[in-house]
Write a protein that holds these residues in place. Structure first.
Motif, PDB file in Angstrom:
ATOM      1  N   VAL A 287       0.847  -1.192   0.000  1.00  0.00           N
ATOM      2  CA  VAL A 287       0.000   0.000   0.000  1.00  0.00           C
ATOM      3  C   VAL A 287       0.879   1.238   0.000  1.00  0.00           C
ATOM      4  O   VAL A 287       1.739   1.410   0.868  1.00  0.00           O
ATOM      5  CB  VAL A 287      -0.916   0.030   1.246  1.00  0.00           C
ATOM      6  CG1 VAL A 287      -1.895   1.193   1.154  1.00  0.00           C
ATOM      7  CG2 VAL A 287      -1.650  -1.277   1.388  1.00  0.00           C
ATOM      8  N   ASP A 288       0.663   2.096  -0.992  1.00  0.00           N
ATOM      9  CA  ASP A 288       1.396   3.360  -1.071  1.00  0.00           C
ATOM     10  C   ASP A 288       0.466   4.460  -0.567  1.00  0.00           C
ATOM     11  O   ASP A 288      -0.339   5.013  -1.312  1.00  0.00           O
ATOM     12  CB  ASP A 288       1.815   3.635  -2.525  1.00  0.00           C
ATOM     13  CG  ASP A 288       2.846   4.760  -2.605  1.00  0.00           C
ATOM     14  OD1 ASP A 288       3.134   5.363  -1.555  1.00  0.00           O
ATOM     15  OD2 ASP A 288       3.344   5.025  -3.703  1.00  0.00           O
ATOM     16  N   GLY A 289       0.554   4.755   0.731  1.00  0.00           N
ATOM     17  CA  GLY A 289      -0.344   5.757   1.291  1.00  0.00           C
ATOM     18  C   GLY A 289      -0.171   5.896   2.788  1.00  0.00           C
ATOM     19  O   GLY A 289       0.689   5.275   3.399  1.00  0.00           O
ATOM     20  N   ASP A 290      -1.010   6.725   3.424  1.00  0.00           N
ATOM     21  CA  ASP A 290      -0.899   7.002   4.855  1.00  0.00           C
ATOM     22  C   ASP A 290      -1.690   5.980   5.668  1.00  0.00           C
ATOM     23  O   ASP A 290      -2.251   5.021   5.147  1.00  0.00           O
ATOM     24  CB  ASP A 290      -1.354   8.435   5.160  1.00  0.00           C
ATOM     25  CG  ASP A 290      -2.784   8.694   4.674  1.00  0.00           C
ATOM     26  OD1 ASP A 290      -3.513   7.710   4.460  1.00  0.00           O
ATOM     27  OD2 ASP A 290      -3.147   9.871   4.518  1.00  0.00           O
ATOM     28  N   GLU A 291      -1.751   6.224   6.996  1.00  0.00           N
ATOM     29  CA  GLU A 291      -2.423   5.293   7.893  1.00  0.00           C
ATOM     30  C   GLU A 291      -3.917   5.158   7.587  1.00  0.00           C
ATOM     31  O   GLU A 291      -4.510   4.102   7.793  1.00  0.00           O
ATOM     32  CB  GLU A 291      -2.236   5.758   9.354  1.00  0.00           C
ATOM     33  CG  GLU A 291      -0.787   5.836   9.811  1.00  0.00           C
ATOM     34  CD  GLU A 291      -0.093   4.481   9.804  1.00  0.00           C
ATOM     35  OE1 GLU A 291      -0.794   3.446   9.890  1.00  0.00           O
ATOM     36  OE2 GLU A 291       1.140   4.440   9.705  1.00  0.00           O
ATOM     37  N   THR A 292      -4.524   6.245   7.089  1.00  0.00           N
ATOM     38  CA  THR A 292      -5.953   6.204   6.766  1.00  0.00           C
ATOM     39  C   THR A 292      -6.235   5.190   5.672  1.00  0.00           C
ATOM     40  O   THR A 292      -7.189   4.400   5.755  1.00  0.00           O
ATOM     41  CB  THR A 292      -6.434   7.606   6.321  1.00  0.00           C
ATOM     42  OG1 THR A 292      -6.104   8.555   7.326  1.00  0.00           O
ATOM     43  CG2 THR A 292      -7.935   7.614   6.083  1.00  0.00           C
ATOM     44  N   GLN A 293      -5.391   5.202   4.627  1.00  0.00           N
ATOM     45  CA  GLN A 293      -5.575   4.246   3.527  1.00  0.00           C
ATOM     46  C   GLN A 293      -5.348   2.818   3.983  1.00  0.00           C
ATOM     47  O   GLN A 293      -6.032   1.896   3.535  1.00  0.00           O
ATOM     48  CB  GLN A 293      -4.623   4.594   2.378  1.00  0.00           C
ATOM     49  CG  GLN A 293      -5.022   5.850   1.614  1.00  0.00           C
ATOM     50  CD  GLN A 293      -4.020   6.147   0.504  1.00  0.00           C
ATOM     51  OE1 GLN A 293      -2.923   6.626   0.757  1.00  0.00           O
ATOM     52  NE2 GLN A 293      -4.415   5.860  -0.718  1.00  0.00           N
ATOM     53  N   VAL A 294      -4.383   2.630   4.885  1.00  0.00           N
ATOM     54  CA  VAL A 294      -4.117   1.289   5.420  1.00  0.00           C
ATOM     55  C   VAL A 294      -5.325   0.786   6.204  1.00  0.00           C
ATOM     56  O   VAL A 294      -5.773  -0.354   6.022  1.00  0.00           O
ATOM     57  CB  VAL A 294      -2.862   1.309   6.321  1.00  0.00           C
ATOM     58  CG1 VAL A 294      -2.701  -0.026   7.039  1.00  0.00           C
ATOM     59  CG2 VAL A 294      -1.612   1.613   5.507  1.00  0.00           C
ATOM     60  N   SER A 295      -5.889   1.644   7.064  1.00  0.00           N
ATOM     61  CA  SER A 295      -7.060   1.262   7.873  1.00  0.00           C
ATOM     62  C   SER A 295      -8.253   0.946   6.983  1.00  0.00           C
ATOM     63  O   SER A 295      -8.998  -0.017   7.223  1.00  0.00           O
ATOM     64  CB  SER A 295      -7.419   2.401   8.836  1.00  0.00           C
ATOM     65  OG  SER A 295      -6.351   2.673   9.704  1.00  0.00           O
ATOM     66  N   LYS A 296      -8.427   1.743   5.917  1.00  0.00           N
ATOM     67  CA  LYS A 296      -9.548   1.547   5.002  1.00  0.00           C
ATOM     68  C   LYS A 296      -9.422   0.201   4.283  1.00  0.00           C
ATOM     69  O   LYS A 296     -10.402  -0.538   4.118  1.00  0.00           O
ATOM     70  CB  LYS A 296      -9.584   2.699   3.995  1.00  0.00           C
ATOM     71  CG  LYS A 296     -10.884   2.783   3.194  1.00  0.00           C
ATOM     72  CD  LYS A 296     -10.847   3.963   2.238  1.00  0.00           C
ATOM     73  CE  LYS A 296     -10.830   5.285   2.995  1.00  0.00           C
ATOM     74  NZ  LYS A 296     -10.907   6.441   2.050  1.00  0.00           N
ATOM     75  N   LEU A 297      -8.185  -0.139   3.866  1.00  0.00           N
ATOM     76  CA  LEU A 297      -7.970  -1.404   3.171  1.00  0.00           C
ATOM     77  C   LEU A 297      -8.255  -2.586   4.093  1.00  0.00           C
ATOM     78  O   LEU A 297      -8.930  -3.544   3.704  1.00  0.00           O
ATOM     79  CB  LEU A 297      -6.533  -1.478   2.649  1.00  0.00           C
ATOM     80  CG  LEU A 297      -6.139  -2.806   1.984  1.00  0.00           C
ATOM     81  CD1 LEU A 297      -6.906  -3.012   0.684  1.00  0.00           C
ATOM     82  CD2 LEU A 297      -4.634  -2.860   1.732  1.00  0.00           C
ATOM     83  N   ILE A 298      -7.765  -2.506   5.328  1.00  0.00           N
ATOM     84  CA  ILE A 298      -7.990  -3.593   6.283  1.00  0.00           C
ATOM     85  C   ILE A 298      -9.487  -3.789   6.528  1.00  0.00           C
ATOM     86  O   ILE A 298      -9.982  -4.924   6.556  1.00  0.00           O
ATOM     87  CB  ILE A 298      -7.239  -3.310   7.604  1.00  0.00           C
ATOM     88  CG1 ILE A 298      -5.718  -3.376   7.378  1.00  0.00           C
ATOM     89  CG2 ILE A 298      -7.652  -4.307   8.681  1.00  0.00           C
ATOM     90  CD1 ILE A 298      -4.885  -2.973   8.574  1.00  0.00           C
ATOM     91  N   SER A 299     -10.211  -2.684   6.669  1.00  0.00           N
ATOM     92  CA  SER A 299     -11.660  -2.764   6.903  1.00  0.00           C
ATOM     93  C   SER A 299     -12.371  -3.442   5.736  1.00  0.00           C
ATOM     94  O   SER A 299     -13.245  -4.302   5.929  1.00  0.00           O
ATOM     95  CB  SER A 299     -12.239  -1.360   7.110  1.00  0.00           C
ATOM     96  OG  SER A 299     -11.661  -0.754   8.238  1.00  0.00           O
ATOM     97  N   GLU A 300     -11.973  -3.074   4.508  1.00  0.00           N
ATOM     98  CA  GLU A 300     -12.603  -3.657   3.316  1.00  0.00           C
ATOM     99  C   GLU A 300     -12.358  -5.156   3.233  1.00  0.00           C
ATOM    100  O   GLU A 300     -13.263  -5.930   2.905  1.00  0.00           O
ATOM    101  CB  GLU A 300     -12.070  -2.981   2.048  1.00  0.00           C
ATOM    102  CG  GLU A 300     -12.607  -1.586   1.812  1.00  0.00           C
ATOM    103  CD  GLU A 300     -12.122  -1.012   0.489  1.00  0.00           C
ATOM    104  OE1 GLU A 300     -12.143  -1.758  -0.515  1.00  0.00           O
ATOM    105  OE2 GLU A 300     -11.713   0.159   0.476  1.00  0.00           O
TER     106      GLU A 300
END
Length: 332
Positions: A287-300
């Protein structure tokens, strides 16, 4: 003080191609098709005394060609090279007394004679006094643990034993500058650790400058604070290793272990996400992004499929460099 000063260094080679068929072979007798390739393409580089620098890149990037020009084996097509205050090609005899070189796939030891006899021959070549040889080589032999190997012919040594002896041979005259081209290729972990420890001690004790080319990035991480990254003959990064890692903190690696076999089609594709399969039940997301993108991916991912375990891994230097190459290829 700069031990190595390189300005606009370039090395070109002619690459010949053969025509197909009998007619083509006959035409090749009189005229050959060729194109000029730049193995090293106008690079500039300065290395100070006491530095340990990792010189890295893919196969064919120009690393070994650079080393051969810096050691005087090859003559540059253009540009200037000053090493230890001398031109390596024009002042070759005087210059080679100030450097040590280890090529991982070539030997400087005589195959059929004992290691200590090779050392004695090199001692004469470099005109090292008995006193200096005894003091310095005593330390080298003890630290590399090659005392029991000295009376054995080189051909009877294992690869790890031979490489330790090769390293010792390169240091007989205690040179201020050491070139290492793939010195740990094919070696087991314990031998690599022993060589790394020795190189660190040499650098601390004698302020030996080291230029290291290798595909094993753990060697670079263990030894070098500075890295020079080469791609298609050009320098694409020259700076501190920790800064290279810090510049890539946005790259995250998340390992998902599922309860069942998951196909790539059901995994989220939004944003800058790349998936790699580790085993039938495990996928790794880059994942190329910040913590928000990481959290969003995990949730999905968690919403869609049952998860056994999630692990966020630290990105390795190898992954960071691979990303730099991929971005370079995408923009070229």
């Amino acid at each position: 003080m700069d031990v190595i000063e390189v300005k606009k260094l370039r090395k070109e080679f002619k690459s010949y191609s053969s025509r197909s068929g009998l007619t083509g072979a006959f035409r090749d007798l009189f005229t050959r098709n060729y194109k000029v390739m730049a193995a090293v393409d106008d690079i500039s580089l300065n290395i100070k005394q006491g530095e340990m620098v990792g010189y890295i890149g893919e196969n064919g990037a120009g690393k070994s060609t650079t080393i051969k020009m810096l050691t005087g084996i090859l003559t540059p097509t253009s540009g200037s090279v000053i090493v230890n205050g001398m031109d390596p090609h024009k002042q070759r005899e005087e210059f080679v007394r100030t450097i040590g070189v280890v090529f991982g796939q070539r030997s400087q030891l005589w195959w059929d004679i004992a290691v200590q006899e090779s050392f004695r021959l090199l001692k004469k070549v470099y005109k090292v006094s008995d006193k200096d040889y005894k003091e310095h080589m005593g330390y080298v032999i003890e630290t590399l643990d090659i005392g029991p190997l000295l009376d054995k012919p080189v051909r009877k040594l294992s690869l790890g034993q031979r490489m330790r002896c090769e390293l010792a041979a390169a240091l007989i005259h205690n040179p201020p500058l050491l070139f290492l081209d793939e010195p740990t290729i094919g070696l087991d972990v314990l031998v690599k650790l022993k060589i790394r420890k020795f190189l660190k001690e040499m650098n601390e004790t004698y302020k030996t400058t080291v230029l290291l080319t290798t595909h094993d990035l753990t060697d670079i991480e263990a030894l070098c604070e500075r890295v020079v990254l080469l791609d298609e003959g050009k320098i694409v990064y020259d700076g501190r290793l920790d800064q290279l890692q810090a510049n890539s903190v946005e790259l995250k690696q998340i390992e998902f272990q599922f309860l069942k076999d998951i196909s790539e089609e059901v995994l989220p594709k939004k944003g800058n996400v790349k998936w790699e399969r580790k085993d039938p039940y495990t996928w790794i997301a880059m994942v190329d992004g910040d913590e928000t993108q990481v959290s969003k991916l995990i949730s999905e991912v968690v919403e869609k499929d049952p998860i056994k375990n999630i692990k966020i891994n630290e990105i390795s230097t190898e992954e960071i460099i691979r990303k730099i190459y991929e971005e370079g290829m995408a923009t070229s």
